[in-house]
Design an enzyme around this catalytic site. Structure first.
Site, mmCIF file in Angstrom:
data_model
loop_
_atom_site.group_PDB
_atom_site.id
_atom_site.type_symbol
_atom_site.label_atom_id
_atom_site.label_comp_id
_atom_site.label_asym_id
_atom_site.label_seq_id
_atom_site.Cartn_x
_atom_site.Cartn_y
_atom_site.Cartn_z
ATOM 1 N N CYS A 160 20.400 -19.747 51.726
ATOM 2 C CA CYS A 160 20.684 -19.585 53.148
ATOM 3 C C CYS A 160 21.939 -18.748 53.314
ATOM 4 C CB CYS A 160 20.887 -20.966 53.770
ATOM 5 S SG CYS A 160 21.273 -20.922 55.521
ATOM 6 N N LEU A 161 21.913 -17.810 54.257
ATOM 7 C CA LEU A 161 23.087 -16.952 54.479
ATOM 8 C C LEU A 161 24.291 -17.767 54.950
ATOM 9 C CD1 LEU A 161 21.401 -13.857 56.173
ATOM 10 C CD2 LEU A 161 22.188 -14.080 53.803
ATOM 11 N N HIS A 169 16.840 -24.632 61.352
ATOM 12 C CA HIS A 169 18.143 -24.231 61.915
ATOM 13 C C HIS A 169 18.197 -24.503 63.418
ATOM 14 C CE1 HIS A 169 20.515 -22.317 58.798
ATOM 15 N NE2 HIS A 169 19.496 -21.598 58.382
ATOM 16 N N GLN A 228 23.051 -19.274 63.541
ATOM 17 C CA GLN A 228 23.814 -18.733 62.408
ATOM 18 C C GLN A 228 24.763 -17.619 62.839
ATOM 19 O OE1 GLN A 228 20.113 -18.312 59.780
ATOM 20 N NE2 GLN A 228 21.731 -18.745 58.312
ATOM 21 N N HIS A 279 12.279 -23.051 57.149
ATOM 22 C CA HIS A 279 13.733 -23.008 56.986
ATOM 23 C C HIS A 279 14.418 -22.593 58.294
ATOM 24 C CE1 HIS A 279 17.445 -21.898 54.524
ATOM 25 N NE2 HIS A 279 17.686 -21.324 55.683
ATOM 26 N N GLU A 280 13.898 -21.528 58.914
ATOM 27 C CA GLU A 280 14.543 -21.014 60.130
ATOM 28 C C GLU A 280 14.337 -21.961 61.312
ATOM 29 O OE1 GLU A 280 16.662 -18.797 59.641
ATOM 30 O OE2 GLU A 280 15.911 -18.082 57.718
ATOM 31 N N GLY A 329 15.721 -14.032 56.555
ATOM 32 C CA GLY A 329 15.549 -14.723 57.822
ATOM 33 C C GLY A 329 16.897 -15.089 58.401
HETATM 34 ZN ZN ZN Z 1 19.344 -20.630 56.622
#
Ligand code: ZN
Length: 157
Positions: A89-90, A135, A51, A131-132, A46
């Site tokens: 998380c990236l 963000h 991000q 999670h997304e 995701g």
């Molecule tokens: Zn993330």
């Protein structure tokens, strides 16, 4: 194919609220495409627009269930149950931690054509959506971690 730079924890842009998308245009279409490219290249499931440094309410998700989800201006309408498990998380490379999330969510969003749809999700997909969507509010999972943030055993590089 265009890979964008993934912003890392500590970058102020990750703490900001994102604006709603009002129209689908070339720029936003390109952004969605680049977000998928960037997510796959980083082996993520995701990615949210902040991000890659863009404060727009756009999320892409692929949890390998055969779908490529694009969620524009997503709104979680319903949450049920709970699941506790590892999350990463990236934007927080090389780390993971235990997070409790709803086990079921119902979300309303717009697709790439700005058509409204509702999606019901359970288990891992529900976790990814939560999670997304966090963000987009400028929130990172690290603030929800129970116990310590842990180092991943294997680094990808
Ligand atoms: Zn993330």
């Amino acid at each position: 194919m265009a890979i964008r730079q993934i912003r890392k924890i500590g970058d102020a842009i990750l703490t900001k609220e994102c604006k709603k998308v009002n129209e689908m245009n070339r720029r936003n279409r390109q952004l969605v495409e680049d977000m998928f490219d960037t997510m796959y290249e980083a082996k993520g499931v995701g990615l949210a627009a902040p991000q890659v440094g863009i404060l727009k309410q756009i999320v892409v998700i692929d949890v390998e269930d055969g779908n490529q989800y694009v969620l524009i201006n997503p709104e979680i309408l319903e949450k049920r149950g709970s699941q506790t498990g590892p999350e990463g998380c990236l934007s927080v490379p090389g780390k993971h931690g235990t997070v409790t999330r709803p086990d079921y969510v119902r979300v309303r969003a717009l697709d790439e054509e700005m058509q409204e749809f509702e999606l019901e999700a359970e288990e891992f997909l529900a976790r990814a959506i939560c999670h997304e969507c966090d963000h987009l509010k400028g929130e990172l999972y690290v603030d929800l971690v129970e116990g310590e943030l842990l180092d991943n055993e294997e680094e990808d590089e």
